[in-house]
Motif scaffolding. Structure first.
Motif, PDB file in Angstrom:
ATOM      1  N   LYS A 374       0.839  -1.210   0.000  1.00 17.75           N
ATOM      2  CA  LYS A 374       0.000   0.000   0.000  1.00 17.75           C
ATOM      3  C   LYS A 374       0.870   1.256   0.000  1.00 17.75           C
ATOM      4  O   LYS A 374       0.525   2.265  -0.623  1.00 17.75           O
ATOM      5  N   LEU A 377       1.987   1.834  -3.460  1.00 17.19           N
ATOM      6  CA  LEU A 377       0.931   2.461  -4.268  1.00 17.19           C
ATOM      7  C   LEU A 377       0.801   3.953  -3.968  1.00 17.19           C
ATOM      8  O   LEU A 377       0.362   4.717  -4.820  1.00 17.19           O
ATOM      9  N   ASN A 387      -0.141  -3.650  -8.044  1.00 18.02           N
ATOM     10  CA  ASN A 387      -1.543  -4.079  -7.937  1.00 18.02           C
ATOM     11  C   ASN A 387      -1.680  -5.591  -8.140  1.00 18.02           C
ATOM     12  O   ASN A 387      -2.436  -6.254  -7.422  1.00 18.02           O
ATOM     13  N   TYR A 407      -7.919  -5.068  -6.655  1.00 21.13           N
ATOM     14  CA  TYR A 407      -6.595  -4.790  -7.225  1.00 21.13           C
ATOM     15  C   TYR A 407      -6.497  -5.284  -8.671  1.00 21.13           C
ATOM     16  O   TYR A 407      -5.893  -4.613  -9.522  1.00 21.13           O
TER      17      TYR A 407
END
Length: 767
Positions: A374, A377, A387, A407
C-alpha cells in the motif's frame, strides 16, 4: 608581508585538504594583488565546484571551462611562473581538457609532464600524491575512451592503486600531520575511479587477477580516510565473485596469497597488514560475498551518518545483492530485516518498499507485506505490478477475495499491456472460482462460476501462451462437469507446459472421469517421476490403484507415502538446524556492526521446514500425517481388515483428537458412528464427507428427515456428488416421492459418468 603570505598558503592548503572549494574561492577573492597564485586558486576553485556539482556537461558550463582553460594555459606556458604553480596548473589543465572531451590533449599533456617518472614516496606532500594519483586515473579513463592498448590502461590503474595505498599509509603513520590528515578529503572522483578499478578491468584482466588485486586493496586501504573507497571496492569485489566466479574455481582467501600478490605486482608499496592469529577467512564464495556486502553496507551507512553523503542507488544495489545471497541460504527473515533497516535511509524509494514487501511475503508475513505494498501504491499509484502482487497475496494467502478483485480490476482499468491485463483477468477468474467453491447458495454459485469462466476466457484471449490460463479454464469446466471443454483446455495447458504438476494432476483426474483408469495411472507414474515429493499425486495414485487394481496395492502406496513423510520431516529438521545456525551467525555480525539495531530471530524454528516445503503441495504438518493414517484405515475397511483399521485410527487419534466414525459405521455401531460424525461437524460444519456419511447413518437408523437434511447440506457443498444424489433419491423413493426420486437418480447417473476418483477441488487454484 611574509607572515601574511604564510597565512594565505596555510589557508589554501587547509581548504584543499578538506575539499572546501567555496572556501578556496573566498580565499582567492581576498588576495588583493593580481598574481599567478590568485589566478590559479580562483581557476581551481571554479573547476572543482563545477565537478562537484555534476553539472559539467551542459553548454553553459563549456564556456566556463574554456575560460578556465585559457587562464591555466597562461600560467602553465609562462616561463617566469614558479615551477610549483606550473605543475599545479598543468594538473588542473589536464582535468579541464578531460571535461571538454579533449582526451588526446590530456594524454599529450601527461606525456609532456613525464607522469610515470614523477617521484612519489611515503614522505611526499599528501596533496602532491593526491594530484598524481588523480592524474593516473584521468589518463586511464582517456586511454579507455581512445581505445588504447589494454596494457597501458592497466598500468595507469595499477599506478593509481599504488599511490592510493601510499596516501592511505601516510594517513596512519605520519604522526606530525595526523590531526590535519583526519580531515583530509580524497575526493569523490578519485574514490570512484580507484573503487571501480575491478569493474573497469573485467574485460582487460583475468578474473583471478582482479580478485587478488581487490582483496589486496581492501586489506591495505583500511583507514578512515577511505571509507567510501573501501565500500566501492568491497561492493565490486562481491559482484565479481557472485557473477563471474564459480564454486569449483573459487580462490580461497589467505594472508599468504595476499602478500604474494603484493610482492609480485606492487613491490614498491609496503602497507601495514594485520597478521594476528584471530583473523577470519571465509570458507566459500557465499561467505565471502556476504561478508563483503555487510561490510559495504556498514561503511556506506557510516559515511551517511558522518558526512551526510547518501548514494541511495548504490545502497539499493547492495541490499538487492544481499537478498540474493541470503535467499540462497534460505535466510528469509534476515532479508526482511535488512530491507526494513534500509527504510531508515530511503523512506520514499519505491524499489526498497517493493523489495521489502516481497521479502515479507517470503517470510509469510502477509499482512505486513500488504501494508508495504500500500505504501508502494502511495509512491507509485498506477503501478500495475504492485496491484497484481497485492491481488495475488490477497487471493493466495489472505483469502480476501474482495481485495483481490479490487486490485485486479484496477490493473484492467489502467489498460496496460496484453500480458499484464491477461494476468489481471486470470487472477479475477480464479478469485470468482474460489468464491464459488465457498458459496452454498446454488444460484449464487452458478453466477460466480459463469463470471469465473468469462474472466478466464478473456485472459486466454489476451495471453494464449500462458499455460495457467488454459489449466484453470480446464479446471473450471471440470467443476461444472463440462468434460469435453475441460479436456480441450487441459491438452492446451499440457502442450504449453508438459512438466507442470497441476497440468499432469488434472489430466489424470480427467482420464479417471472418462473411466480410463489405466491411462490415468500411467500419467500419475510420469508425474511421480518428475515430482517424487508431491503428496497430491501420491494420494491420487493410491486412489486410482484402489479403484482400478486392488486395495492391497493402494495400501503399499499409502505406506510409501508414510515413509516419504517421515524422511522429509527428518530432512526439514536438518535444514532447520542449518538455517538456525546461519541466522545466528549473521545476526551476530549485524549486532557487532549496528549496535543500535535490534535484530530479531523470531521465526527461526520454521525456516527449515518452510524452506524445504516451498516445492511441496502440502505443509509437513500433523494434519497431513493424520490424513495419511486415515486413508490407510479407509483401505483396511474396504478390505474388511477392521482390526488393522482400528490400529491406524489409533495412530491418527494420537495426532488429532478428532474421532473417526467410518470404523463404527462399518462395524454396524451406527449410534457411535453418528456421535463421531457429530463431533467432527462441531469443529467443521462444511465437511462434505462427514455430512454425506452422517446422512447415510441417519438413513440406516430410519431417521429419514435428518438423513435428507444432511444430504441436502452435502449437495450444497458438492453439487456434482453422485453418491449424495443417489442416497437422496433412495430416501425420496422410500417416501413415495417417485418423480423427484427419479430426477435424483438421473442426476446421480449423469454425475457418476463424469466423476473422477478424487474431487477436482483437490487441485489448488494458486497464482
Amino acid at each position: 608581508m611574509n607572515r601574511k603570505k604564510l597565512d594565505i598558503g596555510s589557508s589554501i592548503e587547509k581548504a584543499r585538504h578538506e575539499g572546501n572549494w567555496h572556501q578556496l574561492a573566498s580565499i582567492a577573492e581576498n588576495i588583493r594583488e593580481e598574481s599567478d597564485l590568485k589566478t590559479l586558486v580562483k581557476a581551481e576553485s571554479e573547476l572543482e565546484i563545477l565537478i562537484a556539482s555534476n553539472s559539467i556537461s551542459n553548454n553553459k558550463q563549456d564556456e566556463t571551462l574554456s575560460r578556465i582553460k585559457r587562464q591555466l594555459l597562461t600560467i602553465a606556458n609562462d616561463a617566469k611562473t614558479r615551477q610549483q604553480y606550473q605543475l599545479e596548473s598543468s594538473f588542473l589543465l589536464a582535468k579541464t581538457f578531460y571535461y571538454l572531451n579533449l582526451y588526446k590533449d590530456v594524454v599529450k599533456l601527461y606525456t609532456r609532464l613525464k607522469l610515470e617518472s614523477m617521484d612519489v614516496s611515503d614522505n611526499s606532500h599528501r596533496w602532491y600524491v593526491r594530484n598524481v594519483c588523480e592524474a593516473f586515473c584521468y589518463k586511464g579513463k582517456c586511454l579507455e575512451k581512445l581505445q588504447a592498448n589494454s596494457v597501458d590502461i592497466i598500468k595507469c590503474y595499477e599506478n593509481a592503486s599504488s599511490l592510493m595505498m601510499i596516501l592511505d599509509t601516510s594517513s596512519k603513520f605520519n604522526k606530525e600531520r595526523r590531526d590535519s590528515m583526519s580531515k583530509f578529503v580524497i575526493g569523490e572522483f578519485l574514490e570512484d575511479s580507484v573503487g571501480t578499478i575491478p569493474r573497469l578491468l573485467i574485460n582487460k584482466c583475468s578474473t583471478d587477477d582482479i580478485i587478488r588485486r581487490s582483496r589486496f586493496l581492501l586489506v591495505a586501504c583500511d583507514s578512515n580516510l577511505s571509507l567510501r573507497l573501501r565500500a566501492l571496492l568491497s561492493y565490486h569485489l562481491a559482484e565479481i565473485l557472485l557473477f563471474r566466479m564459480s564454486d569449483h574455481k573459487y580462490l580461497p582467501v589467505t594472508l599468504k596469497s595476499i602478500m604474494d600478490y603484493a610482492n609480485q605486482k606492487l613491490p614498491s608499496v609496503k602497507p601495514s597488514i594485520n597478521d594476528g592469529k584471530n583473523l577470519y577467512f571465509p570458507d566459500d564464495i557465499t561467505e565471502e560475498v556476504l561478508l563483503l556486502l555487510l561490510l559495504t553496507e556498514m561503511l556506506i551507512i557510516k559515511d551517511i551518518e558522518n558526512i551526510g553523503f547518501a548514494d541511495l542507488n548504490h545502497l539499493r544495489n547492495i541490499y538487492d545483492l544481499l537478498a540474493l545471497v541470503l535467499m540462497r541460504r534460505s535466510l528469509i527473515p534476515i532479508v526482511a530485516e535488512i530491507y526494513e533497516r534500509a527504510l531508515k535511509y530511503s523512506m520514499d524509494i519505491f524499489h526498497i518498499w517493493f523489495q521489502f514487501s516481497l521479502s515479507l511475503t517470503a517470510s509469510r508475513k502477509y499482512d505486513r507485506a500488504m501494508l508495504a505494498l500500500k505504501k508502494c501504491l502511495v509512491i507509485s499509484p498506477k503501478n500495475s505490478l504492485v496491484n497484481l502482487t497485492a491481488a495475488k497475496i490477497s487471493l493466495n494467502y489472505l483469502n480476501n477475495f474482495d481485495d483481490a478483485e479490487l486490485y485486479a480490476s484496477q490493473v484492467i482499468d489502467q489498460k496496460e499491456s496484453r500480458h499484464l491485463t491477461g494476468s489481471a483477468y486470470l487472477i479475477l477468474g480464479v478469485t470468482y472460482s474460489r468464491q464459488a467453491s465457498s458459496v452454498l447458495l446454488i444460484n449464487h454459485r452458478k453466477k460466480l462460476q459463469e463470471r469465473a469462466l468469462k474472466s478466464l476466457e478473456k485472459a486466454y484471449e489476451l495471453a494464449p501462451g500462458d499455460y495457467r490460463t488454459s489449466l484453470y479454464l480446464a479446471l473450471n469446466y471440470a467443476f461444472i462437469r463440462d468434460i469435453v471443454n475441460a479436456v480441450h483446455y487441459s491438452r492446451i495447458a499440457l502442450h504449453l507446459n508438459r512438466t507442470d504438476v497441476g497440468c499432469l494432476h488434472l489430466t489424470a483426474l480427467l482420464l479417471s472421469a472418462q473411466k480410463k483408469g489405466r491411462q490415468a495411472l500411467d500419467v500419475c507414474d510420469i508425474a511421480a517421476a518428475e515430482y517424487p515429493d508431491n503428496f497430491s499425486l501420491m494420494f491420487l495414485k493410491a486412489k486410482l490403484e484402489e479403484v482400478y487394481i486392488s486395495g492391497n496395492q493402494a495400501l503399499d502406496t499409502y505406506k510409501a507415502i508414510l515413509i516419504k513423510y517421515h524422511l522429509l520431516t527428518k530432512k526439514a529438521k536438518l535444514n532447520e538446524n542449518r538455517a538456525k545456525s546461519d541466522i545466528v551467525s549473521t545476526i551476530s555480525y549485524n549486532q557487532a556492526a549496528y549496535s543500535d539495531d535490534a535484530s530479531s530471530i523470531s521465526g527461526i524454528s520454521t525456516v527449515g521446514s518452510k524452506g524445504l516445503s516451498t516445492h511441496l503441495d502440502f505443509e509437513l504438518t500433523p494434519h497431513l500425517l493424520t490424513k495419511i493414517w486415515l486413508s490407510i484405515a479407509d483401505v483396511y475397511i474396504q478390505l474388511g481388515r477392521l482390526s488393522d483399521a482400528e490400529m491406524s485410527i489409533r495412530e491418527a487419534s494420537m495426532i488429532s483428537s478428532k474421532s473417526y466414525g467410518r470404523l463404527h459405521e462399518s462395524k454396524g455401531n451406527l449410534r457411535a458412528a453418528k456421535q463421531c460424525y457429530d463431533d467432527v461437524l462441531a469443529g467443521n460444519h462444511d465437511h462434505f464427507n462427514t455430512l454425506l456419511h452422517l446422512g447415510l447413518t441417519h438413513h440406516q437408523l430410519g431417521n429419514l428427515d435428518m438423513a435428507e437434511k444432511f444430504l441436502l447440506e452435502a449437495i450444497k457443498i458438492e453439487p456434482a456428488s453422485h453418491c449424495a444424489w443417489n442416497a437422496l433419491g433412495t430416501i425420496l423413493q422410500e417416501r413415495d416421492c417417485d418423480d423427484t426420486a427419479a430426477e435424483c437418480f438421473l442426476l446421480a447417473s449423469d454425475f457418476e459418468s463424469t466423476s473422477p476418483v478424487s474431487s477436482f477441488y483437490s487441485i489448488l487454484q494458486f497464482i
